[in-house]
Design a protein around this motif. Structure first.
Motif, mmCIF file in Angstrom:
data_model
loop_
_atom_site.group_PDB
_atom_site.id
_atom_site.type_symbol
_atom_site.label_atom_id
_atom_site.label_comp_id
_atom_site.label_asym_id
_atom_site.label_seq_id
_atom_site.Cartn_x
_atom_site.Cartn_y
_atom_site.Cartn_z
ATOM 1 N N LEU A 89 72.826 -22.149 -31.770
ATOM 2 C CA LEU A 89 71.862 -21.461 -30.921
ATOM 3 C C LEU A 89 70.486 -21.409 -31.582
ATOM 4 C CD1 LEU A 89 74.134 -18.514 -29.747
ATOM 5 C CD2 LEU A 89 73.311 -20.405 -28.317
ATOM 6 N N THR A 90 69.444 -21.607 -30.774
ATOM 7 C CA THR A 90 68.089 -21.510 -31.292
ATOM 8 C C THR A 90 67.562 -20.078 -31.236
ATOM 9 O OG1 THR A 90 67.179 -22.107 -29.120
ATOM 10 C CG2 THR A 90 67.533 -23.899 -30.708
ATOM 11 N N HIS A 91 68.054 -19.299 -30.278
ATOM 12 C CA HIS A 91 67.666 -17.889 -30.144
ATOM 13 C C HIS A 91 68.943 -17.087 -29.864
ATOM 14 C CE1 HIS A 91 63.973 -20.150 -29.072
ATOM 15 N NE2 HIS A 91 63.387 -19.224 -29.787
ATOM 16 N N PRO A 92 69.713 -16.789 -30.890
ATOM 17 C CA PRO A 92 71.023 -16.171 -30.686
ATOM 18 C C PRO A 92 70.988 -14.860 -29.911
ATOM 19 C CG PRO A 92 70.818 -16.957 -32.938
ATOM 20 C CD PRO A 92 69.471 -17.094 -32.311
ATOM 21 N N GLN A 93 70.033 -13.988 -30.217
ATOM 22 C CA GLN A 93 70.036 -12.686 -29.543
ATOM 23 C C GLN A 93 69.734 -12.822 -28.059
ATOM 24 O OE1 GLN A 93 71.637 -10.999 -32.585
ATOM 25 N NE2 GLN A 93 71.180 -9.799 -30.769
ATOM 26 N N ASP A 94 68.902 -13.795 -27.686
ATOM 27 C CA ASP A 94 68.677 -14.058 -26.265
ATOM 28 C C ASP A 94 69.975 -14.496 -25.599
ATOM 29 O OD1 ASP A 94 66.007 -13.494 -26.654
ATOM 30 O OD2 ASP A 94 65.364 -15.593 -26.651
#
Length: 273
Positions: free
Chosen positions: A143-148
């Protein structure tokens, strides 16, 4: 186009890291199911995966998922979707590679399955609180933006809905026992060439948030930050032990030497988005 400090016109590419990742996996799609890491063998592997899904849902060993709405996040060629539909679930397979989805459509023709072309970090086509269960394998570490992503996964689950993540710490140092297993595997069948373009793979991984590796402890923290209640880990040894009996000994040794894990999380009941 833009200007550098000297006034020279420079071109600006719109090709992002996410585009690189999509292209990398799309290029691997045709041979994806040749890998024992991805293909779920029918005689031994499928029953073990079915039992893992049942355990994630706290179902008895013989109960199916008839009536369940299930999301397969980053479904790839549809191997996990095949497990889910075999349990009677109505499955939505989501992936951002049209190439992968095309292969999954062929594999799952006639099954209770639909495809959605979408980024796993922005699933705008999916409505809130739509799914009883979401499953993803070998995605979180890329993932490039895990929290998103985790916020989106929480959003599309119904209150009380469950998330099953199967992943691995593929950059963790191997234990002496794991190294011995790989040495034995290489002695039995010779050293295996890397799957895909290793330089390209590593160049992508070096720019990801989980570039130093992802383990169950780190994922637990990040999922809880997103609002999940993490139930805990599930054993993956049956998947890569008993579930690999359809493969030769060398491949079984390699697969059992990987640092994989499975984690179950729940969207709390009464939680608003």
């Amino acid at each position: 186009m833009t200007l550098d400090p000297s006034g020279t016109v420079q071109s600006v590419s719109n090709f992002s890291l996410k585009d690189e990742i999509c292209d990398y996996w799309s290029d691997r799609a045709a041979t994806f199911d040749l890998s024992a890491s991805h293909r779920i063998e029918g005689r031994y592997g499928l029953p073990e995966w079915q039992q893992l899904v049942r355990a994630a849902c706290t179902l008895p060993p013989t109960e199916d998922l008839v009536g369940w709405q299930v999301l397969d996040i980053a479904c790839g060629t549809g191997e996990i979707s095949r497990v889910l539909t075999s349990l009677g679930a109505s499955v939505t397979g989501l992936d951002f590679s049209e190439t992968m989805l095309g292969l999954a459509r062929q594999k799952l023709a006639g099954a209770d399955w639909r495809s959605v072309l979408s980024d796993a970090e922005a699933m705008v086509q999916l409505e809130d609180a739509s799914f009883d269960l979401a499953v993803t394998r070998h995605l979180a570490w890329t993932l490039t933006h895990p929290q998103d992503a985790y916020a989106e996964w929480l959003r599309v689950l119904k209150p009380g809905g469950r998330l099953l993540v199967v992943d691995g710490n593929f950059r963790a140092p191997k234990s002496p026992w794991q190294r011995l297993r790989n040495l034995l595997a290489n002695w039995l069948s010779g050293r295996q060439p890397p799957q895909g373009d290793r330089d390209r793979h590593d160049a992508i991984l070096d720019r990801l948030p989980y570039r130093d590796g992802l383990n169950a402890e780190r994922l637990t923290i990040d999922l809880e930050r997103a609002g999940f209640d993490v139930v805990g880990p599930l054993p993956v040894r049956p998947l890569y032990g008993r579930g690999m009996r359809g493969y030769g000994l060398a491949e079984r040794l390699r697969q059992s030497a990987a640092n994989r894990f499975a984690l179950v999380a729940v969207r709390p009941t009464g939680q608003g988005i």
